[in-house]
Design a protein around this motif. Structure first.
Motif, PDB file in Angstrom:
ATOM      1  N   GLY A 225       2.026   6.821  -6.774  1.00 46.21           N
ATOM      2  CA  GLY A 225       0.853   7.472  -7.335  1.00 46.21           C
ATOM      3  C   GLY A 225      -0.118   6.529  -8.008  1.00 46.21           C
TER       4      GLY A 225
ATOM      5  N   LYS B  90     -11.330  13.463   1.483  1.00 46.53           N
ATOM      6  CA  LYS B  90     -11.191  13.910   2.866  1.00 46.53           C
ATOM      7  C   LYS B  90     -12.489  14.575   3.313  1.00 46.53           C
ATOM      8  CE  LYS B  90      -6.281  14.266   2.748  1.00 46.53           C
ATOM      9  NZ  LYS B  90      -5.102  14.879   3.190  1.00 46.53           N
TER      10      LYS B  90
ATOM     11  N   LEU C 273       1.055   4.027  -3.010  1.00 47.15           N
ATOM     12  CA  LEU C 273       0.756   5.429  -2.724  1.00 47.15           C
ATOM     13  C   LEU C 273       1.917   6.325  -3.148  1.00 47.15           C
ATOM     14  CD1 LEU C 273      -0.985   5.182   0.755  1.00 47.15           C
ATOM     15  CD2 LEU C 273      -2.017   6.028  -1.366  1.00 47.15           C
TER      16      LEU C 273
ATOM     17  N   THR D 271       0.828  -1.208   0.000  1.00 55.12           N
ATOM     18  CA  THR D 271       0.000   0.000   0.000  1.00 55.12           C
ATOM     19  C   THR D 271       0.858   1.252   0.000  1.00 55.12           C
ATOM     20  OG1 THR D 271      -1.783  -1.159   1.143  1.00 55.12           O
ATOM     21  CG2 THR D 271      -1.804   1.260   1.252  1.00 55.12           C
TER      22      THR D 271
ATOM     23  N   LEU E 134      -2.121   4.290  -6.300  1.00 51.63           N
ATOM     24  CA  LEU E 134      -3.331   4.366  -5.470  1.00 51.63           C
ATOM     25  C   LEU E 134      -3.648   5.829  -5.213  1.00 51.63           C
ATOM     26  CD1 LEU E 134      -2.842   1.716  -2.613  1.00 51.63           C
ATOM     27  CD2 LEU E 134      -4.338   1.565  -4.585  1.00 51.63           C
ATOM     28  N   THR E 135      -4.903   6.134  -5.199  1.00 51.29           N
ATOM     29  CA  THR E 135      -5.295   7.491  -4.852  1.00 51.29           C
ATOM     30  C   THR E 135      -5.849   7.495  -3.433  1.00 51.29           C
ATOM     31  OG1 THR E 135      -7.486   7.140  -5.793  1.00 51.29           O
ATOM     32  CG2 THR E 135      -5.829   8.133  -7.221  1.00 51.29           C
ATOM     33  N   LEU E 136      -5.682   8.612  -2.760  1.00 53.73           N
ATOM     34  CA  LEU E 136      -6.207   8.743  -1.406  1.00 53.73           C
ATOM     35  C   LEU E 136      -7.722   8.911  -1.459  1.00 53.73           C
ATOM     36  CD1 LEU E 136      -3.539  11.135   0.134  1.00 53.73           C
ATOM     37  CD2 LEU E 136      -3.836   8.704   0.608  1.00 53.73           C
TER      38      LEU E 136
END
Length: 122
Positions: A101, A108, A98, A94, A103-105
């Motif tokens: 780039g 929020k 991340l 993971t 995986l995207t967060l």
């Protein structure tokens, strides 16, 4: 990816030994004849790590479920170790994805600063 095999080979050996002790046939699994190191690349960089991450998501739950059905101490120790190893590999995959780039967060959400303001808004 290389670290994955190093982590899991210990458990493969333990399982083989248990099979031998109990007189069970040892599955052949994959051998070097099943792999063509000269084959062209099939996927973009990151796919292998993403695939391992998804497998580890599944493995975390499966090892826990299987441990609940084990009664031999040696077997429960294997599942306990595999769970720990799986969590470590999942976290590494993971963080790597991340960083690259891939995986995207998740989105929020603004969190309230105090409970008083939040209650007054109702």
């Amino acid at each position: 990816m290389g670290g994955l095999w190093q982590e899991l080979s210990y458990y493969v050996t333990k399982i083989k030994n248990i099979f031998k002790e109990q007189g069970a046939a040892i599955p052949i699994g994959f051998t070097t004849s099943d792999v063509n190191l000269e084959a062209p690349k099939l996927y973009d960089n990151g796919f292998d790590i993403m695939f391992v991450r998804i497998l580890k998501e599944i493995s975390m739950g499966m090892y826990t479920l299987n441990m609940n059905m084990a009664y031999q101490d040696e077997i429960m120790e294997i599942y306990e170790g595999l769970t720990s190893t799986t969590q470590k590999i999942y976290k590494s995959a993971t963080l790597y994805l991340l960083e690259k780039g891939v995986l995207t967060l998740p989105p929020k959400v603004t969190m309230p600063k105090s409970t008083l303001k939040w209650i007054q808004s109702f």
